[in-house]
Design a protein around this motif. Sequence first.
Motif, PDB file in Angstrom:
ATOM      1  N   LEU A 133       0.801  -1.223   0.000  1.00 25.61           N
ATOM      2  CA  LEU A 133       0.000   0.000   0.000  1.00 25.61           C
ATOM      3  C   LEU A 133       0.839   1.282   0.000  1.00 25.61           C
ATOM      4  O   LEU A 133       0.515   2.223  -0.731  1.00 25.61           O
ATOM      5  CB  LEU A 133      -0.973  -0.013   1.177  1.00 25.61           C
ATOM      6  CG  LEU A 133      -2.216  -0.901   0.999  1.00 25.61           C
ATOM      7  CD1 LEU A 133      -3.117  -0.812   2.222  1.00 25.61           C
ATOM      8  CD2 LEU A 133      -2.992  -0.509  -0.247  1.00 25.61           C
ATOM      9  N   PRO A 134       1.923   1.390   0.782  1.00 20.26           N
ATOM     10  CA  PRO A 134       2.725   2.614   0.689  1.00 20.26           C
ATOM     11  C   PRO A 134       3.293   2.828  -0.710  1.00 20.26           C
ATOM     12  O   PRO A 134       3.368   3.965  -1.193  1.00 20.26           O
ATOM     13  CB  PRO A 134       3.842   2.383   1.719  1.00 20.26           C
ATOM     14  CG  PRO A 134       3.246   1.437   2.701  1.00 20.26           C
ATOM     15  CD  PRO A 134       2.385   0.526   1.885  1.00 20.26           C
ATOM     16  N   GLY A 135       3.686   1.749  -1.380  1.00 17.18           N
ATOM     17  CA  GLY A 135       4.199   1.866  -2.738  1.00 17.18           C
ATOM     18  C   GLY A 135       3.148   2.350  -3.706  1.00 17.18           C
ATOM     19  O   GLY A 135       3.422   3.156  -4.610  1.00 17.18           O
ATOM     20  N   MET A 136       1.917   1.891  -3.527  1.00 20.08           N
ATOM     21  CA  MET A 136       0.826   2.327  -4.383  1.00 20.08           C
ATOM     22  C   MET A 136       0.508   3.803  -4.160  1.00 20.08           C
ATOM     23  O   MET A 136      -0.067   4.466  -5.029  1.00 20.08           O
ATOM     24  CB  MET A 136      -0.411   1.460  -4.128  1.00 20.08           C
ATOM     25  CG  MET A 136      -0.201  -0.003  -4.496  1.00 20.08           C
ATOM     26  SD  MET A 136      -1.556  -1.086  -3.963  1.00 20.08           S
ATOM     27  CE  MET A 136      -2.855  -0.544  -5.066  1.00 20.08           C
ATOM     28  N   ALA A 137       0.873   4.319  -2.975  1.00 21.65           N
ATOM     29  CA  ALA A 137       0.650   5.728  -2.658  1.00 21.65           C
ATOM     30  C   ALA A 137       1.851   6.606  -3.035  1.00 21.65           C
ATOM     31  O   ALA A 137       1.848   7.807  -2.764  1.00 21.65           O
ATOM     32  CB  ALA A 137       0.333   5.893  -1.174  1.00 21.65           C
ATOM     33  N   GLY A 138       2.889   5.998  -3.640  1.00 22.41           N
ATOM     34  CA  GLY A 138       4.028   6.771  -4.113  1.00 22.41           C
ATOM     35  C   GLY A 138       5.312   6.595  -3.339  1.00 22.41           C
ATOM     36  O   GLY A 138       6.366   7.061  -3.774  1.00 22.41           O
ATOM     37  N   MET A 187       1.517  -4.735   3.409  1.00 21.33           N
ATOM     38  CA  MET A 187       2.329  -3.801   4.183  1.00 21.33           C
ATOM     39  C   MET A 187       1.630  -2.453   4.289  1.00 21.33           C
ATOM     40  O   MET A 187       1.189  -1.883   3.301  1.00 21.33           O
ATOM     41  CB  MET A 187       3.698  -3.591   3.547  1.00 21.33           C
ATOM     42  CG  MET A 187       4.531  -2.577   4.331  1.00 21.33           C
ATOM     43  SD  MET A 187       6.022  -2.040   3.478  1.00 21.33           S
ATOM     44  CE  MET A 187       6.509  -0.670   4.557  1.00 21.33           C
ATOM     45  N   LEU A 188       1.540  -1.956   5.537  1.00 18.50           N
ATOM     46  CA  LEU A 188       1.147  -0.588   5.818  1.00 18.50           C
ATOM     47  C   LEU A 188       2.368   0.148   6.349  1.00 18.50           C
ATOM     48  O   LEU A 188       3.351  -0.470   6.772  1.00 18.50           O
ATOM     49  CB  LEU A 188       0.009  -0.546   6.842  1.00 18.50           C
ATOM     50  CG  LEU A 188      -1.261  -1.333   6.484  1.00 18.50           C
ATOM     51  CD1 LEU A 188      -2.302  -1.143   7.574  1.00 18.50           C
ATOM     52  CD2 LEU A 188      -1.819  -0.881   5.145  1.00 18.50           C
ATOM     53  N   SER A 189       2.317   1.462   6.352  1.00 22.60           N
ATOM     54  CA  SER A 189       3.501   2.220   6.759  1.00 22.60           C
ATOM     55  C   SER A 189       3.723   2.191   8.264  1.00 22.60           C
ATOM     56  O   SER A 189       4.853   2.266   8.731  1.00 22.60           O
ATOM     57  CB  SER A 189       3.386   3.673   6.282  1.00 22.60           C
ATOM     58  OG  SER A 189       2.306   4.319   6.920  1.00 22.60           O
TER      59      SER A 189
END
Length: 273
Positions: A133-138, A187-189
């Motif tokens: 998810l963090p990667g999908m958010a940039g 994965m979440l941040s």
Amino acid sequence: MYNDIEQACAAIVPRLRLSPRVGLILGSGLSALADEMTDAVVIPYRDIPGFHEPKVVGHRGELAIGMLAGQPVAAMRGRFHFYEGYSMQEVTFPVRVLRALGCETLIVTNAAGGLRPDWQVGDIMRISDQIFLPGMAGHHPLRGPNDERLGPRFPAMVGAFDNDLVPLTRAVAADLGITLREGVYCMLSGPHFESAAELRMLRTLGADAVGMSTAPEIIVAIHGGMRVLGFSLITNLALPDGPPANHEEVIEAGEAAKPKFAALLRGILARME
């Protein structure tokens, strides 16, 4: 980054007694496995340019290189995390160095919350796929100019978890009498544990376990052409109607499951070509 990798290797290679072929990232509570190495060299992260000292309990902050279960291994005793304030490039830099040292396989472990009510604390899950998810958010380790010496511009992740180590892992688990779960890691941040609404969202997305690391390390390993095998140790049940998680129980669960997890990793290493 290529020059930074060379500098890190220059601090490591003169101290080596062997050339590692397997990289091992040991998460919370699992660092003791590296104590079983023979002919080992242990290098504190502070002595390696580009490495950072972990601030999380259960992460020693050392790189141990030696023989483990018949394989030449470079084991990271702990990792540093995105939530500690490091960039994704910094978080994954050690994987780049492992690859440059000669590691062709990466075995990565973590502590994770189990999103399945039919699972139990202490279960081991092979990561069959991931949601980053963090990667999908940039917040992505491959963001920015691509250096072709390190890997291709657009690495494919479909099929990244399917390799010859999967049947080997299943066979080792069966021989040891270990129930091996297989599922999707998200994965979440972090650094907070998830809310009830977030846990329901993750189950809707198809995740089986949730944590705060690993996904970017796997992506960088794939980018570098490494074979990857990932495991989550279920250290708490992350259920919307369950009790809230805390870091102390994560450490305790890791300690309790350590013999079983260590036996699985030793068995996999022993049977690898």
